[in-house]
Design an enzyme around this catalytic site. Structure first.
Site, PDB file in Angstrom:
ATOM      1  CD  GLU A   1     -12.833  -1.158 -24.239  1.00  0.00           C
ATOM      2  OE1 GLU A   1     -11.709  -1.404 -24.661  1.00  0.00           O
ATOM      3  OE2 GLU A   1     -13.246  -1.539 -23.109  1.00  0.00           O
TER       4      GLU A   1
ATOM      5  CE1 TYR B   1      -4.340  -0.870  -0.456  1.00  0.00           C
ATOM      6  CE2 TYR B   1      -3.500  -2.826   0.639  1.00  0.00           C
ATOM      7  CZ  TYR B   1      -4.470  -2.196  -0.117  1.00  0.00           C
ATOM      8  OH  TYR B   1      -5.554  -2.894  -0.557  1.00  0.00           O
TER       9      TYR B   1
ATOM     10  CB  SER C   1     -15.904  -2.886 -17.188  1.00  0.00           C
ATOM     11  OG  SER C   1     -15.523  -3.259 -15.882  1.00  0.00           O
TER      12      SER C   1
ATOM     13  CG  ASN D   1     -11.966   5.257  -9.685  1.00  0.00           C
ATOM     14  OD1 ASN D   1     -12.152   4.116 -10.072  1.00  0.00           O
ATOM     15  ND2 ASN D   1     -12.031   6.307 -10.481  1.00  0.00           N
ATOM     16  CB  VAL D   2      -9.160   2.982  -3.812  1.00  0.00           C
ATOM     17  CG1 VAL D   2     -10.292   2.004  -3.534  1.00  0.00           C
ATOM     18  CG2 VAL D   2      -8.148   2.347  -4.766  1.00  0.00           C
TER      19      VAL D   2
ATOM     20  CB  CYS E   1     -11.649   1.794  18.282  1.00  0.00           C
ATOM     21  SG  CYS E   1     -10.646   3.069  17.505  1.00  0.00           S
TER      22      CYS E   1
ATOM     23  CG  HIS F   1     -14.800  -0.529  -4.356  1.00  0.00           C
ATOM     24  ND1 HIS F   1     -14.621  -0.836  -5.677  1.00  0.00           N
ATOM     25  CD2 HIS F   1     -16.005  -1.063  -4.016  1.00  0.00           C
ATOM     26  CE1 HIS F   1     -15.662  -1.545  -6.116  1.00  0.00           C
ATOM     27  NE2 HIS F   1     -16.515  -1.674  -5.122  1.00  0.00           N
TER      28      HIS F   1
HETATM   29  P1  NAD Z   1     -12.508  -1.491 -15.243  1.00  0.00           P
HETATM   30  O1  NAD Z   1     -11.030  -1.476 -15.450  1.00  0.00           O
HETATM   31  O2  NAD Z   1     -13.208  -2.796 -15.147  1.00  0.00           O
HETATM   32  O3  NAD Z   1     -13.207  -0.691 -16.441  1.00  0.00           O
HETATM   33  C1  NAD Z   1     -12.702   0.539 -16.894  1.00  0.00           C
HETATM   34  C2  NAD Z   1     -13.643   1.077 -17.964  1.00  0.00           C
HETATM   35  O4  NAD Z   1     -13.185   2.382 -18.315  1.00  0.00           O
HETATM   36  C3  NAD Z   1     -13.674   0.244 -19.242  1.00  0.00           C
HETATM   37  O5  NAD Z   1     -15.022   0.118 -19.676  1.00  0.00           O
HETATM   38  C4  NAD Z   1     -12.871   1.102 -20.232  1.00  0.00           C
HETATM   39  O6  NAD Z   1     -13.329   0.969 -21.576  1.00  0.00           O
HETATM   40  C5  NAD Z   1     -13.163   2.497 -19.722  1.00  0.00           C
HETATM   41  N1  NAD Z   1     -12.170   3.520 -20.043  1.00  0.00           N
HETATM   42  C6  NAD Z   1     -10.846   3.368 -20.317  1.00  0.00           C
HETATM   43  N2  NAD Z   1     -10.264   4.548 -20.578  1.00  0.00           N
HETATM   44  C7  NAD Z   1     -11.226   5.487 -20.441  1.00  0.00           C
HETATM   45  C8  NAD Z   1     -11.254   6.914 -20.573  1.00  0.00           C
HETATM   46  N3  NAD Z   1     -10.157   7.614 -20.879  1.00  0.00           N
HETATM   47  N4  NAD Z   1     -12.433   7.568 -20.361  1.00  0.00           N
HETATM   48  C9  NAD Z   1     -13.555   6.858 -20.048  1.00  0.00           C
HETATM   49  N5  NAD Z   1     -13.591   5.526 -19.930  1.00  0.00           N
HETATM   50  C10 NAD Z   1     -12.438   4.840 -20.111  1.00  0.00           C
HETATM   51  O7  NAD Z   1     -12.771  -0.564 -13.979  1.00  0.00           O
HETATM   52  P2  NAD Z   1     -13.955  -0.540 -12.909  1.00  0.00           P
HETATM   53  O8  NAD Z   1     -15.246  -0.812 -13.596  1.00  0.00           O
HETATM   54  O9  NAD Z   1     -13.780   0.697 -12.130  1.00  0.00           O
HETATM   55  O10 NAD Z   1     -13.661  -1.804 -11.976  1.00  0.00           O
HETATM   56  C11 NAD Z   1     -12.366  -2.009 -11.491  1.00  0.00           C
HETATM   57  C12 NAD Z   1     -12.271  -2.382 -10.019  1.00  0.00           C
HETATM   58  O11 NAD Z   1     -10.906  -2.213  -9.595  1.00  0.00           O
HETATM   59  C13 NAD Z   1     -13.068  -1.509  -9.099  1.00  0.00           C
HETATM   60  O12 NAD Z   1     -13.559  -2.328  -8.098  1.00  0.00           O
HETATM   61  C14 NAD Z   1     -12.081  -0.482  -8.517  1.00  0.00           C
HETATM   62  O13 NAD Z   1     -12.292  -0.284  -7.137  1.00  0.00           O
HETATM   63  C15 NAD Z   1     -10.724  -1.100  -8.721  1.00  0.00           C
HETATM   64  N6  NAD Z   1      -9.756  -0.132  -9.354  1.00  0.00           N
HETATM   65  C16 NAD Z   1      -9.639   1.172  -8.932  1.00  0.00           C
HETATM   66  C17 NAD Z   1      -8.762   2.067  -9.590  1.00  0.00           C
HETATM   67  C18 NAD Z   1      -8.648   3.507  -9.153  1.00  0.00           C
HETATM   68  O14 NAD Z   1      -8.854   3.821  -7.991  1.00  0.00           O
HETATM   69  N7  NAD Z   1      -8.331   4.441 -10.075  1.00  0.00           N
HETATM   70  C19 NAD Z   1      -8.019   1.632 -10.670  1.00  0.00           C
HETATM   71  C20 NAD Z   1      -8.154   0.302 -11.068  1.00  0.00           C
HETATM   72  C21 NAD Z   1      -9.034  -0.561 -10.415  1.00  0.00           C
HETATM   73 ZN    ZN Z   2      -8.432   2.419  17.628  1.00  0.00          ZN
END
Ligand code: NAD
Ligand code: ZN
Length: 236
Positions: free
Chosen positions: A210, A48, A184, A83-84, A121, A110
């Site tokens: 996509e 992390y 996605s 997103n995190v 706690c 998330h």
């Molecule tokens: P995913 O990777 O499954 O899907 C990403 C989507 O974004 C795809 O449909 C793709 O076509 C689209 N995409 C790509 N480039 C783009 C752009 N420039 N503009 C708009 N759309 C674009 O991601 P998800 O659905 O968020 O699921 C991933 C899991 O992993 C989640 O649970 C998330 O918490 C975690 N994750 C988080 C981060 C982050 O915090 N940035 C990054 C990766 C994964």
């Molecule tokens: Zn504590």
């Protein structure tokens, strides 16, 4: 609005599972779990610490900034994110200054890389400082009870925070429109935020290069990158 990893792609946030997201050839499934943290908290914190460093160098892009201005402009606008990376919050601080109203804060389903939570706690706090994961002794501990702190993110096999879920689904059920960007839409229950909104009659607009699992339900599909499409959609 529901956002996913795609909204941060143009900020250079590495995808979790891609080549650049990998860390020492380990799979996230072996590190992002409660069992991994119990077994070896130092190793999990080291991972992390690395992710915080990499993601901490990324800045909000035009889509995050546009979303921040949109959510600040009026009440009743909710941003739910998977997103995190904390970039929605960074964009709010950039767009609106230090006093971000609670209603404009994103619901981070998330969790966030930049928050920590006490394993005993449950106390949470923002955490931007570097983590020293060189030994178990230097790992962060709770200021109130002294127990270990963990990253405040949802790990594999863990339920989502009930309060965050209730807020997200409450907003979805009341929405007139739901914009889905950069996800996605295969991870549930996050993706269900959009389907609940659509079931209740909200206009569903998806933005991304996509087709996704939500495409068959969408009223409008904008096949473009977030940084181009979102400012045009929200601020035109
Ligand atoms: P995913 O990777 O499954 O899907 C990403 C989507 O974004 C795809 O449909 C793709 O076509 C689209 N995409 C790509 N480039 C783009 C752009 N420039 N503009 C708009 N759309 C674009 O991601 P998800 O659905 O968020 O699921 C991933 C899991 O992993 C989640 O649970 C998330 O918490 C975690 N994750 C988080 C981060 C982050 O915090 N940035 C990054 C990766 C994964
Ligand atoms: Zn504590």
């Amino acid at each position: 609005m529901l956002t996913g990893a795609g909204v941060s792609a143009e900020s250079g946030v590495p995808v979790f599972r891609g080549e650049e997201g990998l860390w020492r050839d380990r799979r996230p499934e072996d590190l992002a779990t409660p069992a991994a943290f119990e077994r070896d908290p130092r190793l999990v914190w080291e991972w992390y610490a690395w992710r915080r460093e990499v993601v901490g160098r990324c800045r909000p892009n035009a889509a995050h900034l546009s979303i921040a201005r949109w959510s600040l402009a009026r009440e009743g606008r909710t941003v739910v994110t998977q997103n995190v990376d904390g970039l929605h919050l960074d964009a709010l601080l950039e767009a609106g200054g230090a006093d971000v109203p609670a209603r404009a804060r994103p619901i981070e389903l998330h969790g966030s890389l930049f928050r920590v939570r006490c394993v005993r706690c449950g106390r949470r706090r923002t955490s931007r400082e570097p983590i020293d994961a060189s030994s178990e002794r230097t790992l962060p501990r709770c200021g109130r009870c002294g127990a270990p702190l963990r990253p405040d993110v949802v790990w594999f096999g863990e339920p989502l925070d009930p309060e965050a879920l209730a807020a997200a689904f409450g907003a979805a059920a009341a929405a007139e429109a739901c914009v889905v960007v950069g996800t996605s839409a295969v991870v549930h229950p996050a993706a269900s935020v959009a389907t609940v909104a659509a079931d209740r009659g909200a206009c569903l607009i998806e933005v991304g290069p996509e087709p996704t699992a939500l495409t068959p339900l969408a009223d409008i599909s904008i096949r473009a990158r977030a940084s181009e499409a979102i400012p045009a959609l929200l601020e035109s």
